[in-house]
Design a protein around this motif. Structure first.
Motif, PDB file in Angstrom:
ATOM      1  N   THR A   1      43.997  43.863  30.017  1.00 35.01           N
ATOM      2  CA  THR A   1      44.886  44.437  30.703  1.00 35.01           C
ATOM      3  C   THR A   1      46.004  45.550  29.880  1.00 35.01           C
ATOM      4  O   THR A   1      46.260  46.505  30.445  1.00 35.01           O
ATOM      5  N   ALA A   2      45.967  45.126  28.460  1.00 33.93           N
ATOM      6  CA  ALA A   2      46.918  46.168  27.629  1.00 33.93           C
ATOM      7  C   ALA A   2      46.072  47.531  27.735  1.00 33.93           C
ATOM      8  O   ALA A   2      46.600  48.466  27.726  1.00 33.93           O
ATOM      9  N   LEU A   3      44.701  47.325  27.761  1.00 31.66           N
ATOM     10  CA  LEU A   3      43.791  48.405  27.540  1.00 31.66           C
ATOM     11  C   LEU A   3      44.044  49.383  28.766  1.00 31.66           C
ATOM     12  O   LEU A   3      44.090  50.461  28.512  1.00 31.66           O
ATOM     13  N   TRP A   4      44.077  48.811  29.745  1.00 32.04           N
ATOM     14  CA  TRP A   4      43.940  49.323  31.155  1.00 32.04           C
ATOM     15  C   TRP A   4      45.104  50.061  31.380  1.00 32.04           C
ATOM     16  O   TRP A   4      45.338  51.041  31.890  1.00 32.04           O
ATOM     17  N   MET A   5      46.316  49.210  31.106  1.00 31.77           N
ATOM     18  CA  MET A   5      47.752  49.761  31.367  1.00 31.77           C
ATOM     19  C   MET A   5      47.882  51.111  30.345  1.00 31.77           C
ATOM     20  O   MET A   5      48.494  51.897  31.006  1.00 31.77           O
ATOM     21  N   THR A   6      47.369  50.946  29.217  1.00 32.64           N
ATOM     22  CA  THR A   6      47.899  52.168  28.238  1.00 32.64           C
ATOM     23  C   THR A   6      46.744  53.444  28.467  1.00 32.64           C
ATOM     24  O   THR A   6      46.994  54.393  28.029  1.00 32.64           O
ATOM     25  N   ALA A   7      45.800  53.202  29.418  1.00 34.33           N
ATOM     26  CA  ALA A   7      44.928  54.346  29.727  1.00 34.33           C
ATOM     27  C   ALA A   7      44.695  54.508  31.175  1.00 34.33           C
ATOM     28  O   ALA A   7      45.260  55.682  31.636  1.00 34.33           O
ATOM     29  N   GLY A   8      43.896  53.469  31.710  1.00 27.89           N
ATOM     30  CA  GLY A   8      43.507  53.810  33.118  1.00 27.89           C
ATOM     31  C   GLY A   8      44.718  53.908  33.948  1.00 27.89           C
ATOM     32  O   GLY A   8      44.766  54.935  34.840  1.00 27.89           O
ATOM     33  N   LEU A   9      45.596  52.855  34.007  1.00 27.40           N
ATOM     34  CA  LEU A   9      46.919  53.033  34.623  1.00 27.40           C
ATOM     35  C   LEU A   9      47.604  54.250  34.551  1.00 27.40           C
ATOM     36  O   LEU A   9      48.215  55.109  35.321  1.00 27.40           O
ATOM     37  N   TRP A  10      47.870  54.429  33.135  1.00 27.31           N
ATOM     38  CA  TRP A  10      48.582  55.797  32.653  1.00 27.31           C
ATOM     39  C   TRP A  10      47.904  57.074  33.259  1.00 27.31           C
ATOM     40  O   TRP A  10      48.350  57.845  33.777  1.00 27.31           O
TER      41      TRP A  10
END
Lengths: 235, 185
Positions: B171-180
């Protein structure tokens, strides 16, 4: 009782990593071009240790950063509208502060320097035709590529400066030397003028003159080697 | 083959062993640190294989990592079923849990390889530092979870903990890259 399938999953994961790394290693050899959907002909599953391919780092001090068509033609992704490797340098609109921006792929490094005691190193990324870089103490640079001019603003020490700078081909460009206690930054402009600062601890002073062809300077008895800064460098 | 400790007796230390769990943690940590070290030491090239079919490398990575997140949600739900937290049961729950997990991790591989190879371990702002650390952490936690799963004598809390850590990492990975990426483009 032990179960094997988690280990199988793990081995599969490691294999997938190795294959993808191998594919990247094999097809990133021709630098300055994006290998769009290249067929992984190299079956090499080389472990990702100490990459061997010639990455365009600071060692290539005299490589002319001329944007060749191939560097941009196959860029089917719009990650960067810039040439793969290029340096921009010039004065800000105040005519006394020099700015240089080095770009490599999607990464950028920049330096601002007034030749006496104001300097800032910044790092950032390229996104399409825009770049954003940040540095210590809130330094921030935002710029856009307009044809072949890099136009933008840089904020340093609560002051904002506008700039519009153009490509600086080698031997002009951005140089840096790092010793045990001293760091020196130089911006060499296309007309040959140099603006540089050497910083030891908290003290800054004008940098000694740099000869790009023979970039060694001596500071306090220590020999430092100036190197052309590349966009992915840790400045 | 079950991934859940079958009706274990009361969790006395006699029937569970902490040693293998600790070893799994150590190995997982080594993986995490190794990835970070590689990311820092390797000279990022600024470019990597473009995954054909997407408008840009960044869009491809964002899409793949979103797929992984969706599968992670499936994993959480099936995990809750396996542990009796929600009324979800049947012979299919375990296999769906395992396979959604395998596919999720597999889908992250091209993304992670591109990140490591082209960008490296970055530290120039909070988002990229978090992403870099989360990346190392996620794979370390995943390795640890797989190792723990090979044995039936882990403490009851080990698997849910590792599952949670893996999910947090992703989740941290996704929020700091994908979602961003989706929010900024």
């Amino acid at each position: 009782m032990t179960h094997r399938s988690p280990l199988v999953t793990l081995i599969g994961l490691v294999a997938a990593f190795a294959i993808m790394f191998g594919v990247n290693l094999a097809s990133s050899a021709p630098r300055d071009s994006y290998a769009g959907g290249a067929s992984p002909s190299a079956a090499a599953s080389a472990p990702p240790v100490a990459s061997v391919e010639p990455t365009p780092t600071a060692a290539a001090t005299t490589t002319a950063a001329t944007p060749t068509p191939t560097a941009r033609a196959t860029a089917s992704q719009n990650e960067s509208d810039f040439p793969n490797k290029i340096v921009y340098a010039g004065y800000a609109d105040d005519d006394s502060t020099a700015i240089a921006v080095a770009i490599l792929g999607t990464r950028a490094a920049a330096y601002l320097c007034d030749g006496s005691n104001v300097e800032a190193w910044l790092r950032g990324t390229v996104d399409g035709d825009e770049i954003t870089l940040t540095g210590k103490r809130g330094a921030r640079l935002e710029a856009e590529l307009d044809d072949d001019t890099l136009e933008g603003t840089i904020e340093v020490n609560d002051e904002k400066l506008d700039f519009a700078i153009r490509e600086a081909k080698s031997p002009a460009g951005l140089y840096r030397a790092k010793g045990s206690k001293t760091t020196i930054g130089w911006i060499v402009l296309p007309n040959g003028t140099q603006v540089g600062i050497q910083t030891t601890g908290e003290e800054s002073s004008p940098a000694p003159e740099l000869d790009p062809a023979n970039p060694e300077v001596t500071v306090d008895g220590e020999q430092l080697a100036g190197e052309a800064v590349s966009g992915d460098q840790d400045v | 083959m079950s991934t859940v400790p079958a009706a274990a007796p009361a969790p006395e230390t006699a029937s569970t062993r902490i040693g293998p769990v600790l070893i799994a943690f150590v190995i997982g940590s080594a993986v995490a640190v190794g990835l970070g070290a590689y990311g820092k030491v390797h000279d990022p090239t600024g470019q990597a294989i473009n995954i054909a079919g997407f408008s840009s490398g960044l869009a491809a990575k964002a899409a793949l990592s979103t797929v992984a997140m969706v599968l992670a949600v499936v994993q959480v739900i099936t995990a809750m079923g396996l542990f009796g937290r929600i009324p979800l049961s049947g012979n299919w729950v375990g296999p769906v849990h395992r396979w959604s997990g395998r596919i999720a991790v597999a889908v992250t591989v091209p993304v992670a390889v591109h990140c490591l190879y082209a960008l490296g371990f970055q530290t120039f702002d909070a988002r990229v530092v978090s992403h870099s650390i989360a990346g190392c952490f996620f794979y370390g936690a995943f390795v640890c979870k797989m190792l723990i799963l090979t044995r039936d004598d882990s403490p009851k809390w080990a698997l849910p903990l590792l599952g949670g850590l893996v999910l947090s990492g992703l989740t941290a990975l996704w929020m700091t890259a994908g979602l961003w990426y989706y929010l900024n483009s």
